[in-house]
Write an enzyme that holds these catalytic residues in place. Structure first.
Site, short mmCIF file in Angstrom:
data_model
loop_
_atom_site.label_atom_id
_atom_site.label_comp_id
_atom_site.label_asym_id
_atom_site.label_seq_id
_atom_site.Cartn_x
_atom_site.Cartn_y
_atom_site.Cartn_z
N ARG A 87 0.82 -1.21 0.00
CA ARG A 87 0.00 0.00 0.00
C ARG A 87 0.85 1.26 0.00
NH1 ARG A 87 -4.57 -2.80 2.66
NH2 ARG A 87 -6.24 -1.30 2.81
N ARG A 159 -17.75 -5.14 9.71
CA ARG A 159 -16.40 -4.79 10.14
C ARG A 159 -16.35 -3.47 10.90
NH1 ARG A 159 -12.32 -5.67 5.17
NH2 ARG A 159 -11.56 -3.66 5.92
P1 AP5 Z 1 -8.16 -4.34 4.25
O1 AP5 Z 1 -8.89 -5.40 4.95
O2 AP5 Z 1 -7.13 -4.70 3.24
O3 AP5 Z 1 -9.25 -3.35 3.64
P2 AP5 Z 1 -9.29 -2.47 2.31
O4 AP5 Z 1 -8.08 -2.44 1.45
O5 AP5 Z 1 -9.75 -1.19 2.82
O6 AP5 Z 1 -10.23 -3.23 1.40
P3 AP5 Z 1 -11.58 -3.84 1.76
O7 AP5 Z 1 -11.41 -5.22 2.35
O8 AP5 Z 1 -12.36 -2.88 2.62
O9 AP5 Z 1 -12.35 -3.88 0.36
P4 AP5 Z 1 -12.20 -4.79 -0.90
O10 AP5 Z 1 -11.59 -4.04 -2.00
O11 AP5 Z 1 -11.61 -6.13 -0.56
O12 AP5 Z 1 -13.76 -4.95 -1.24
P5 AP5 Z 1 -14.75 -6.22 -1.09
O13 AP5 Z 1 -14.44 -7.23 -2.14
O14 AP5 Z 1 -14.82 -6.69 0.31
O15 AP5 Z 1 -7.40 -3.37 5.30
C1 AP5 Z 1 -8.02 -2.96 6.50
C2 AP5 Z 1 -7.04 -2.15 7.32
O16 AP5 Z 1 -5.88 -2.97 7.65
C3 AP5 Z 1 -6.42 -0.90 6.65
O17 AP5 Z 1 -7.27 0.23 6.77
C4 AP5 Z 1 -5.10 -0.75 7.43
O18 AP5 Z 1 -5.33 -0.18 8.68
C5 AP5 Z 1 -4.66 -2.19 7.65
N1 AP5 Z 1 -3.79 -2.68 6.57
C6 AP5 Z 1 -4.05 -3.73 5.74
N2 AP5 Z 1 -3.04 -3.91 4.86
C7 AP5 Z 1 -2.11 -2.95 5.15
C8 AP5 Z 1 -0.86 -2.60 4.58
N3 AP5 Z 1 -0.37 -3.27 3.52
N4 AP5 Z 1 -0.20 -1.54 5.12
C9 AP5 Z 1 -0.67 -0.87 6.17
N5 AP5 Z 1 -1.87 -1.14 6.75
C10 AP5 Z 1 -2.58 -2.18 6.24
O19 AP5 Z 1 -16.14 -5.52 -1.50
C11 AP5 Z 1 -16.75 -4.54 -0.69
C12 AP5 Z 1 -18.28 -4.63 -0.80
O20 AP5 Z 1 -18.66 -4.33 -2.16
C13 AP5 Z 1 -18.83 -6.03 -0.52
O21 AP5 Z 1 -20.05 -5.92 0.17
C14 AP5 Z 1 -19.06 -6.66 -1.91
O22 AP5 Z 1 -20.12 -7.58 -1.92
C15 AP5 Z 1 -19.33 -5.43 -2.76
N6 AP5 Z 1 -18.80 -5.56 -4.13
C16 AP5 Z 1 -17.58 -6.06 -4.49
N7 AP5 Z 1 -17.42 -6.01 -5.82
C17 AP5 Z 1 -18.56 -5.44 -6.31
C18 AP5 Z 1 -18.99 -5.11 -7.63
N8 AP5 Z 1 -18.23 -5.35 -8.71
N9 AP5 Z 1 -20.21 -4.52 -7.78
C19 AP5 Z 1 -21.00 -4.28 -6.69
N10 AP5 Z 1 -20.64 -4.58 -5.42
C20 AP5 Z 1 -19.44 -5.16 -5.24
#
Ligand code: AP5
Length: 217
Positions: A87, A159
């Site tokens: 990131r 979450r």
């Molecule tokens: P992390 O868990 O990695 O969260 P994120 O990157 O914020 O990503 P998300 O898991 O929230 O979303 P996603 O893109 O996976 O979407 P999803 O498929 O679930 O990180 C959390 C925290 O950990 C960070 O804030 C930080 O503090 C820490 N951290 C982690 N890695 C780090 C690093 N490398 N460095 C530093 N800190 C770190 O989909 C979301 C929703 O949308 C779901 O409900 C789904 O059903 C829906 N959806 C998905 N695709 C579609 C579509 N095409 N159309 C419609 N709806 C959809």
């Protein structure tokens, strides 16, 4: 083949990772999932990560790099999806060095492009299975069993960082830190963009095309 899925919170990285694992021979490293497991297991890493995550801030690079280094050691010869790592540019540079030790490299960086305005709705409505990690949405992908996972019977959870007041900071962190990381990979000509506003199966087909092209060399 090793790939990175990079994109804003809620852009669909976890959803697409699960589809890729179901169909192809990938293992996934979701650093967010690893950190949440560390918090649940009350480890030292979990203890120090929690306050950053609760505020929507990034966990410091040194913690993340050490965590990924440990993981990679056990993955020699496997195809890995990096979901949520790197990131920052520092994490990206470290990842290259770590993979070099396994005689491996990143083959493609897939950037999930999305209009930030729709992310709040995706995140506030997301529900995740506490046992198997299956991802749902209360409106667009509800479980037919209510608060219970269709796949494993686990309970669905909201979450802690999917509250509106935290999402703003997560998006700001994405712009500030992950924006330059995306440009870093663009400069190295490893970046491919997919439109993650489309339906999940359409996004998946786009990713499959990217992988097929990468396989041809
Ligand atoms: P992390 O868990 O990695 O969260 P994120 O990157 O914020 O990503 P998300 O898991 O929230 O979303 P996603 O893109 O996976 O979407 P999803 O498929 O679930 O990180 C959390 C925290 O950990 C960070 O804030 C930080 O503090 C820490 N951290 C982690 N890695 C780090 C690093 N490398 N460095 C530093 N800190 C770190 O989909 C979301 C929703 O949308 C779901 O409900 C789904 O059903 C829906 N959806 C998905 N695709 C579609 C579509 N095409 N159309 C419609 N709806 C959809």
């Amino acid at each position: 083949m090793n790939i990175i899925l990079i994109g804003a919170p809620g852009s669909g990285k976890g959803t697409q990772s699960r589809l890729l694992i179901d169909k192809y021979n990938f293992v996934q490293l979701s650093t967010g999932d690893v950190l949440r497991a560390a918090i649940a297991n009350k480890t030292d890493v979990g203890f120090s990560a929690k306050s950053y995550m609760d505020q929507g801030k990034l966990v410091p690079d040194e913690v993340m790099i050490a965590l990924v280094e440990d993981y990679i050691l056990g993955q020699k010869g496997k195809s890995v999806i990096f979901d949520g790592f790197p990131r920052t540019v520092a994490q990206a540079k470290s990842l290259d060095l770590m993979l070099e030790k396994n005689a491996a490299q990143i083959d493609k960086v897939i950037y999930f492009k999305i209009n930030p305005q729709i992310l709040v709705k995706r995140l506030t409505g997301r529900r995740t299975c506490s046992q198997c990690g299956e991802i749902y949405h209360v409106e667009t992908k509800p479980s037919s069993k209510g608060h219970i996972c269709e796949k494993c019977g686990g309970s669905l959870v909201h979450r802690a960082d999917d509250r509106e007041e935290v999402i703003g900071e997560r998006l700001a962190q994405f712009e500030k830190n992950t924006g330059p990381t995306i440009e870093f990979y663009r400069g190295l000509k490893r970046l491919v963009e997919v439109d993650s506003m489309s339906e999940p199966d359409v996004v998946f087909k786009e990713i499959e095309k990217v992988l097929a092209l990468a396989n041809k060399g």
